[in-house]
Motif scaffolding. Structure first.
Motif, PDB file in Angstrom:
ATOM      1  N   ARG A  61      48.627  37.646  29.839  1.00 43.63           N
ATOM      2  CA  ARG A  61      47.393  37.609  29.034  1.00 43.63           C
ATOM      3  C   ARG A  61      46.206  38.170  29.824  1.00 43.63           C
ATOM      4  O   ARG A  61      45.419  38.952  29.292  1.00 43.63           O
ATOM      5  N   LEU A  62      46.083  37.766  31.080  1.00 43.19           N
ATOM      6  CA  LEU A  62      45.011  38.306  31.920  1.00 43.19           C
ATOM      7  C   LEU A  62      45.188  39.813  32.133  1.00 43.19           C
ATOM      8  O   LEU A  62      44.219  40.577  32.095  1.00 43.19           O
ATOM      9  N   SER A  64      46.626  41.852  30.070  1.00 37.70           N
ATOM     10  CA  SER A  64      46.283  42.516  28.807  1.00 37.70           C
ATOM     11  C   SER A  64      44.772  42.618  28.646  1.00 37.70           C
ATOM     12  O   SER A  64      44.257  43.642  28.170  1.00 37.70           O
ATOM     13  N   ALA A  65      44.047  41.580  29.053  1.00 40.63           N
ATOM     14  CA  ALA A  65      42.580  41.647  29.030  1.00 40.63           C
ATOM     15  C   ALA A  65      42.090  42.727  29.993  1.00 40.63           C
ATOM     16  O   ALA A  65      41.171  43.486  29.666  1.00 40.63           O
ATOM     17  N   ALA A  68      42.587  46.043  28.363  1.00 41.63           N
ATOM     18  CA  ALA A  68      41.544  46.276  27.353  1.00 41.63           C
ATOM     19  C   ALA A  68      40.236  46.715  28.026  1.00 41.63           C
ATOM     20  O   ALA A  68      39.575  47.654  27.556  1.00 41.63           O
ATOM     21  N   LEU A  69      39.867  46.069  29.127  1.00 41.77           N
ATOM     22  CA  LEU A  69      38.656  46.466  29.848  1.00 41.77           C
ATOM     23  C   LEU A  69      38.783  47.883  30.404  1.00 41.77           C
ATOM     24  O   LEU A  69      37.814  48.640  30.411  1.00 41.77           O
ATOM     25  N   LEU A 108      38.642  40.294  37.421  1.00 46.04           N
ATOM     26  CA  LEU A 108      39.780  39.793  36.647  1.00 46.04           C
ATOM     27  C   LEU A 108      41.102  40.147  37.322  1.00 46.04           C
ATOM     28  O   LEU A 108      42.072  39.379  37.259  1.00 46.04           O
ATOM     29  N   TRP A 175      50.220  47.126  33.561  1.00 47.68           N
ATOM     30  CA  TRP A 175      50.360  46.391  32.303  1.00 47.68           C
ATOM     31  C   TRP A 175      51.728  46.653  31.680  1.00 47.68           C
ATOM     32  O   TRP A 175      52.407  45.726  31.234  1.00 47.68           O
TER      33      TRP A 175
END
Length: 190
Positions: A61-62, A64-65, A68-69, A108, A175
């Motif tokens: 999940r991290l 994937s974030a 996205a960033l 992150l 990712w």
């Protein structure tokens, strides 16, 4: 001072900047690799109180974030340099937004990377894991390269898009070989 003398004085500075922009990122990537290969992995290492499968899900999940960033960073970078079709000139606020999102992406990435390197190190047990491990080392070298290139006015114009592109590509490959692999059970081709 003649024009020729001034040109000769500028060249060494450009060469030093180019050398640093090339060597420091390589040193960082090699340093992360060396630590990952010599460190004794702790397979029980957790992340934010999660262990086992919970760690994998949290990192997916991290990650994937982070992906996205990275996509947002890519789009903002293209917009700032007028390479985003149909977008026109970027407003002034896009520049600090790009920097802030870059900082957030870097921050992150740190807990994810810390857990990976301490729990598993640099591992070659499968092609997926090997690609993921090596790309993780390259990612931090690419980050250093991008920061150096952004700060330097002496490097050629193509250096910034190359450094940014390598950074986004490294995040995408990380990712692909971890988060996508976790969410789908196995990523195609690995």
């Amino acid at each position: 001072m003649t024009g020729d003398t001034g040109a000769r004085m500028r060249r060494p500075g450009r060469k030093v900047a180019a050398c640093l922009a090339a060597l420091l990122p390589v040193a960082v990537a090699v340093g992360v690799y060396a630590f990952g290969r010599t460190h004794t992995p702790d397979y029980t290492s957790g992340l934010f109180g999660q262990h086992g499968v919970g760690v994998f899900e949290l990192k997916a999940r991290l990650g994937s974030a982070l992906m996205a960033l990275a996509i947002v960073q890519l789009l903002l970078g293209l917009w700032m340099y007028r390479r985003l079709p149909g977008a026109g000139a970027a407003p002034h606020r896009v520049h600090p937004t790009h920097r802030l999102i870059g900082l957030l992406a870097f921050l992150l990435s740190l807990p994810i990377a810390y857990q990976c390197i301490t729990a598993y190190g640099v591992d070659f047990t499968s092609s997926r894991v090997a690609v993921h491990s090596i790309t993780g080392c390259v990612l931090y070298g690419a980050f250093v390269a991008k920061v150096l290139v952004v700060r330097s006015r002496r490097l050629p114009g193509w250096a910034l898009p190359v450094a940014g592109g390598v950074l986004v590509a490294a995040i995408a490959l990380m990712w692909y070989t971890a988060a996508l692999w976790f969410f789908t059970g196995s990523a195609p081709g690995f």
